[in-house]
Design a protein around this motif. Structure first.
Motif, PDB file in Angstrom:
ATOM      1  N   GLY A  97      11.476  13.883 -22.250  1.00 33.14           N
ATOM      2  CA  GLY A  97      11.264  12.762 -21.338  1.00 33.14           C
ATOM      3  C   GLY A  97      12.347  11.704 -21.378  1.00 33.14           C
ATOM      4  O   GLY A  97      12.328  10.762 -20.589  1.00 33.14           O
ATOM      5  N   TYR A  98      13.297  11.819 -22.272  1.00 28.54           N
ATOM      6  CA  TYR A  98      14.394  10.851 -22.368  1.00 28.54           C
ATOM      7  C   TYR A  98      15.575  11.311 -21.515  1.00 28.54           C
ATOM      8  O   TYR A  98      15.880  12.489 -21.462  1.00 28.54           O
ATOM      9  CB  TYR A  98      14.891  10.721 -23.815  1.00 28.54           C
ATOM     10  CG  TYR A  98      13.921  10.051 -24.748  1.00 28.54           C
ATOM     11  CD1 TYR A  98      13.810   8.672 -24.774  1.00 28.54           C
ATOM     12  CD2 TYR A  98      13.129  10.796 -25.614  1.00 28.54           C
ATOM     13  CE1 TYR A  98      12.927   8.054 -25.636  1.00 28.54           C
ATOM     14  CE2 TYR A  98      12.247  10.191 -26.482  1.00 28.54           C
ATOM     15  CZ  TYR A  98      12.155   8.814 -26.486  1.00 28.54           C
ATOM     16  OH  TYR A  98      11.281   8.199 -27.343  1.00 28.54           O
ATOM     17  N   THR A  99      16.214  10.360 -20.892  1.00 29.39           N
ATOM     18  CA  THR A  99      17.494  10.658 -20.259  1.00 29.39           C
ATOM     19  C   THR A  99      18.566  10.581 -21.340  1.00 29.39           C
ATOM     20  O   THR A  99      18.308  10.061 -22.431  1.00 29.39           O
ATOM     21  CB  THR A  99      17.835   9.640 -19.148  1.00 29.39           C
ATOM     22  OG1 THR A  99      18.012   8.353 -19.754  1.00 29.39           O
ATOM     23  CG2 THR A  99      16.737   9.585 -18.097  1.00 29.39           C
ATOM     24  N   ARG A 100      19.754  11.059 -21.040  1.00 29.44           N
ATOM     25  CA  ARG A 100      20.845  10.936 -22.012  1.00 29.44           C
ATOM     26  C   ARG A 100      21.058   9.480 -22.399  1.00 29.44           C
ATOM     27  O   ARG A 100      21.229   9.153 -23.570  1.00 29.44           O
ATOM     28  CB  ARG A 100      22.144  11.488 -21.431  1.00 29.44           C
ATOM     29  CG  ARG A 100      22.224  12.967 -21.388  1.00 29.44           C
ATOM     30  CD  ARG A 100      23.566  13.416 -20.873  1.00 29.44           C
ATOM     31  NE  ARG A 100      23.547  14.857 -20.674  1.00 29.44           N
ATOM     32  CZ  ARG A 100      24.310  15.488 -19.831  1.00 29.44           C
ATOM     33  NH1 ARG A 100      25.175  14.833 -19.107  1.00 29.44           N
ATOM     34  NH2 ARG A 100      24.232  16.792 -19.709  1.00 29.44           N
ATOM     35  N   LYS A 107      18.338   4.469 -27.732  1.00 29.98           N
ATOM     36  CA  LYS A 107      17.366   4.484 -28.835  1.00 29.98           C
ATOM     37  C   LYS A 107      18.050   4.746 -30.169  1.00 29.98           C
ATOM     38  O   LYS A 107      17.650   4.207 -31.193  1.00 29.98           O
ATOM     39  CB  LYS A 107      16.311   5.567 -28.610  1.00 29.98           C
ATOM     40  CG  LYS A 107      15.247   5.205 -27.636  1.00 29.98           C
ATOM     41  CD  LYS A 107      14.094   4.628 -28.394  1.00 29.98           C
ATOM     42  CE  LYS A 107      12.905   4.507 -27.468  1.00 29.98           C
ATOM     43  NZ  LYS A 107      11.855   3.721 -28.072  1.00 29.98           N
ATOM     44  N   LEU A 108      19.086   5.593 -30.147  1.00 30.08           N
ATOM     45  CA  LEU A 108      19.774   5.985 -31.376  1.00 30.08           C
ATOM     46  C   LEU A 108      20.992   5.127 -31.684  1.00 30.08           C
ATOM     47  O   LEU A 108      21.603   5.266 -32.744  1.00 30.08           O
ATOM     48  CB  LEU A 108      20.193   7.455 -31.278  1.00 30.08           C
ATOM     49  CG  LEU A 108      19.044   8.455 -31.178  1.00 30.08           C
ATOM     50  CD1 LEU A 108      19.576   9.831 -30.811  1.00 30.08           C
ATOM     51  CD2 LEU A 108      18.277   8.507 -32.486  1.00 30.08           C
ATOM     52  N   GLY A 109      21.369   4.267 -30.755  1.00 30.53           N
ATOM     53  CA  GLY A 109      22.532   3.403 -30.968  1.00 30.53           C
ATOM     54  C   GLY A 109      23.847   4.153 -30.903  1.00 30.53           C
ATOM     55  O   GLY A 109      24.785   3.857 -31.653  1.00 30.53           O
ATOM     56  N   ILE A 110      23.912   5.125 -30.001  1.00 33.60           N
ATOM     57  CA  ILE A 110      25.129   5.923 -29.824  1.00 33.60           C
ATOM     58  C   ILE A 110      25.469   5.985 -28.342  1.00 33.60           C
ATOM     59  O   ILE A 110      24.763   5.406 -27.521  1.00 33.60           O
ATOM     60  CB  ILE A 110      24.949   7.352 -30.389  1.00 33.60           C
ATOM     61  CG1 ILE A 110      23.758   8.033 -29.695  1.00 33.60           C
ATOM     62  CG2 ILE A 110      24.756   7.327 -31.894  1.00 33.60           C
ATOM     63  CD1 ILE A 110      23.597   9.487 -30.050  1.00 33.60           C
ATOM     64  N   THR A 111      26.519   6.712 -27.987  1.00 35.35           N
ATOM     65  CA  THR A 111      26.909   6.826 -26.584  1.00 35.35           C
ATOM     66  C   THR A 111      26.212   8.012 -25.927  1.00 35.35           C
ATOM     67  O   THR A 111      25.837   8.972 -26.601  1.00 35.35           O
ATOM     68  CB  THR A 111      28.433   7.017 -26.437  1.00 35.35           C
ATOM     69  OG1 THR A 111      28.779   8.295 -26.990  1.00 35.35           O
ATOM     70  CG2 THR A 111      29.199   5.908 -27.139  1.00 35.35           C
ATOM     71  N   ASP A 112      26.076   7.930 -24.611  1.00 35.90           N
ATOM     72  CA  ASP A 112      25.481   9.057 -23.882  1.00 35.90           C
ATOM     73  C   ASP A 112      26.418  10.263 -23.886  1.00 35.90           C
ATOM     74  O   ASP A 112      25.984  11.406 -23.758  1.00 35.90           O
ATOM     75  CB  ASP A 112      25.088   8.653 -22.458  1.00 35.90           C
ATOM     76  CG  ASP A 112      26.264   8.189 -21.626  1.00 35.90           C
ATOM     77  OD1 ASP A 112      27.122   7.457 -22.141  1.00 35.90           O
ATOM     78  OD2 ASP A 112      26.316   8.547 -20.434  1.00 35.90           O
ATOM     79  N   ARG A 113      27.698  10.026 -24.086  1.00 31.98           N
ATOM     80  CA  ARG A 113      28.661  11.143 -24.193  1.00 31.98           C
ATOM     81  C   ARG A 113      28.379  11.980 -25.434  1.00 31.98           C
ATOM     82  O   ARG A 113      28.538  13.197 -25.424  1.00 31.98           O
ATOM     83  CB  ARG A 113      30.096  10.621 -24.232  1.00 31.98           C
ATOM     84  CG  ARG A 113      30.567  10.118 -22.875  1.00 31.98           C
ATOM     85  CD  ARG A 113      31.999   9.708 -22.945  1.00 31.98           C
ATOM     86  NE  ARG A 113      32.814  10.901 -23.197  1.00 31.98           N
ATOM     87  CZ  ARG A 113      34.054  11.038 -22.844  1.00 31.98           C
ATOM     88  NH1 ARG A 113      34.661  10.051 -22.227  1.00 31.98           N
ATOM     89  NH2 ARG A 113      34.718  12.126 -23.105  1.00 31.98           N
ATOM     90  N   ALA A 114      27.966  11.302 -26.514  1.00 28.80           N
ATOM     91  CA  ALA A 114      27.621  12.030 -27.740  1.00 28.80           C
ATOM     92  C   ALA A 114      26.432  12.948 -27.485  1.00 28.80           C
ATOM     93  O   ALA A 114      26.432  14.112 -27.899  1.00 28.80           O
ATOM     94  CB  ALA A 114      27.312  11.053 -28.871  1.00 28.80           C
ATOM     95  N   VAL A 115      25.431  12.436 -26.782  1.00 28.49           N
ATOM     96  CA  VAL A 115      24.252  13.244 -26.448  1.00 28.49           C
ATOM     97  C   VAL A 115      24.666  14.424 -25.585  1.00 28.49           C
ATOM     98  O   VAL A 115      24.224  15.559 -25.795  1.00 28.49           O
ATOM     99  CB  VAL A 115      23.173  12.394 -25.739  1.00 28.49           C
ATOM    100  CG1 VAL A 115      21.998  13.262 -25.304  1.00 28.49           C
ATOM    101  CG2 VAL A 115      22.692  11.256 -26.644  1.00 28.49           C
ATOM    102  N   SER A 116      25.545  14.191 -24.631  1.00 26.24           N
ATOM    103  CA  SER A 116      26.031  15.253 -23.758  1.00 26.24           C
ATOM    104  C   SER A 116      26.726  16.349 -24.565  1.00 26.24           C
ATOM    105  O   SER A 116      26.534  17.533 -24.312  1.00 26.24           O
ATOM    106  CB  SER A 116      26.987  14.675 -22.722  1.00 26.24           C
ATOM    107  OG  SER A 116      27.520  15.693 -21.917  1.00 26.24           O
TER     108      SER A 116
END
Length: 114
Positions: free
Chosen positions: A6-9, A15-24
């Motif tokens: 249910g979370y977007t990038r 929530k994790l205090g990181i970049t969305d690029r890291a999630v990608s």
């Protein structure tokens, strides 16, 4: 991790205090999450660390098998690393012996260096 519970990038990254690029990069298999956030990430996604490391959800019946596969893979990587270190030591030692053989005092041992 294609399905982020249910979370977007962007929201997961915030929530994790990181970049969305890291999630990608995790989603694309180019990188793994840092160990310091793995437990929090697993809680958010409602998965365990083994599932995270396998980049997918695991049916509980297959949990032990997946855990064993992860351990076997880690052992293989460790063995590869050890082999590389041994090879590096052998190369260094052989170079050292050959340099020593070139010294006038050690010429009698020149047969060691081909």
């Amino acid at each position: 991790m294609q399905e982020n519970n249910g979370y977007t990038r962007v929201s997961l990254a915030e929530k994790l205090g990181i970049t969305d690029r890291a999630v990608s990069k995790w989603e694309n298999g180019k990188n793994m999450p840092d160990a310091s956030i793995m437990l929090e990430l697993c809680e958010l996604l409602r998965i365990n660390v083994n599932e995270l490391l396998k980049r997918g959800h695991i049916i509980m019946d297959n949990y032990e098998k997946a855990a064993e596969e992860n351990l076997v893979e880690m052992k293989k990587q460790e063995e590869k690393t050890i082999k590389k270190i041994i090879l590096a030591v052998i190369v260094f030692y052989s170079d050292f012996v050959c340099i020593f053989c070139r010294h006038e005092h050690w010429r009698g041992f020149g047969y060691i260096c081909l």
